[in-house]
Motif scaffolding. Structure first.
Motif, PDB file in Angstrom:
ATOM      1  N   LEU A  23       0.831  -1.198   0.000  1.00  0.00           N
ATOM      2  CA  LEU A  23       0.000   0.000   0.000  1.00  0.00           C
ATOM      3  C   LEU A  23       0.868   1.252   0.000  1.00  0.00           C
ATOM      4  CD1 LEU A  23      -2.973   1.092   0.285  1.00  0.00           C
ATOM      5  CD2 LEU A  23      -2.512   1.153   2.735  1.00  0.00           C
ATOM      6  N   LEU A  24       1.940   1.235   0.739  1.00  0.00           N
ATOM      7  CA  LEU A  24       2.814   2.407   0.842  1.00  0.00           C
ATOM      8  C   LEU A  24       3.864   2.471  -0.266  1.00  0.00           C
ATOM      9  CD1 LEU A  24       3.362   2.446   4.693  1.00  0.00           C
ATOM     10  CD2 LEU A  24       1.758   3.818   3.341  1.00  0.00           C
ATOM     11  N   SER A  25       3.844   1.509  -1.180  1.00  0.00           N
ATOM     12  CA  SER A  25       4.861   1.480  -2.240  1.00  0.00           C
ATOM     13  C   SER A  25       4.504   2.352  -3.444  1.00  0.00           C
ATOM     14  CB  SER A  25       5.094   0.037  -2.705  1.00  0.00           C
ATOM     15  OG  SER A  25       3.974  -0.442  -3.432  1.00  0.00           O
ATOM     16  N   GLU A  26       3.344   2.941  -3.463  1.00  0.00           N
ATOM     17  CA  GLU A  26       2.906   3.791  -4.579  1.00  0.00           C
ATOM     18  C   GLU A  26       3.255   5.249  -4.266  1.00  0.00           C
ATOM     19  OE1 GLU A  26       1.536   5.942  -7.445  1.00  0.00           O
ATOM     20  OE2 GLU A  26       1.525   3.763  -7.676  1.00  0.00           O
ATOM     21  N   PRO A  27       4.112   5.892  -5.080  1.00  0.00           N
ATOM     22  CA  PRO A  27       4.510   7.277  -4.813  1.00  0.00           C
ATOM     23  C   PRO A  27       3.339   8.248  -4.668  1.00  0.00           C
ATOM     24  CG  PRO A  27       5.932   6.328  -6.482  1.00  0.00           C
ATOM     25  CD  PRO A  27       4.827   5.333  -6.232  1.00  0.00           C
ATOM     26  N   LEU A  61      -6.840   7.791  -2.697  1.00  0.00           N
ATOM     27  CA  LEU A  61      -7.467   8.181  -1.432  1.00  0.00           C
ATOM     28  C   LEU A  61      -8.370   7.070  -0.912  1.00  0.00           C
ATOM     29  CD1 LEU A  61      -8.380  11.887  -2.224  1.00  0.00           C
ATOM     30  CD2 LEU A  61      -6.869  11.131  -0.373  1.00  0.00           C
ATOM     31  N   ASN A  62      -9.122   6.467  -1.805  1.00  0.00           N
ATOM     32  CA  ASN A  62     -10.029   5.393  -1.412  1.00  0.00           C
ATOM     33  C   ASN A  62      -9.260   4.199  -0.843  1.00  0.00           C
ATOM     34  OD1 ASN A  62     -12.686   4.350  -1.122  1.00  0.00           O
ATOM     35  ND2 ASN A  62     -12.318   3.059  -2.910  1.00  0.00           N
ATOM     36  N   MET A  63      -8.129   3.871  -1.455  1.00  0.00           N
ATOM     37  CA  MET A  63      -7.317   2.763  -0.944  1.00  0.00           C
ATOM     38  C   MET A  63      -6.794   3.075   0.461  1.00  0.00           C
ATOM     39  SD  MET A  63      -5.187   1.511  -4.279  1.00  0.00           S
ATOM     40  CE  MET A  63      -4.575   0.011  -3.504  1.00  0.00           C
TER      41      MET A  63
END
Length: 121
Positions: A23-27, A61-63
């Protein structure tokens, strides 16, 4: 038997940790967290600040909301987002600061390490 239960539990923990880091891997999601460190903001302001499309920002944002990292509220037609999981921001601040320090030491790119995930404190 007891050993198998421990392995199953650890396997479940590792799976959750993997999902969290994915989840945190997307810039774009990191940019959103950075934008929200100063407080609650409407979607339009987030889109403008991170220079992305409305559709992409809304999806990200939804994720983050479904993962319970962000909270949201609706006021008329505006949707406002805020950080609900400060631990995630603290983790991102630490990692971003560490990566910025590495970049600075390699490229002498200026002093940016202390600017990540900092709100208007």
């Amino acid at each position: 038997m007891k050993e198998n239960l421990g392995r199953e539990a650890m396997g479940e923990v590792f799976e959750e940790v993997s999902n969290y880091f994915f989840l945190l891997s997307e810039p774009t999601r990191l940019k959103i967290l950075h934008a929200l460190c100063g407080g609650e903001r409407p979607v339009g302001e987030i889109v403008t600040e991170i220079e992305s499309t409305q559709a992409n920002v809304s999806r990200q944002l939804n994720m983050l909301y479904r993962a319970r990292i962000l909270g949201r509220r609706k006021e008329g037609t505006q949707v406002y987002y805020r950080i609900d999981d400060q631990a995630t921001v603290d983790l991102c601040r630490t990692v971003c600061g560490q990566m910025a320090s590495r970049i600075e030491s390699r490229a002498s790119a200026g002093k940016v390490a202390g600017t990540f995930m900092v709100g208007d404190e």
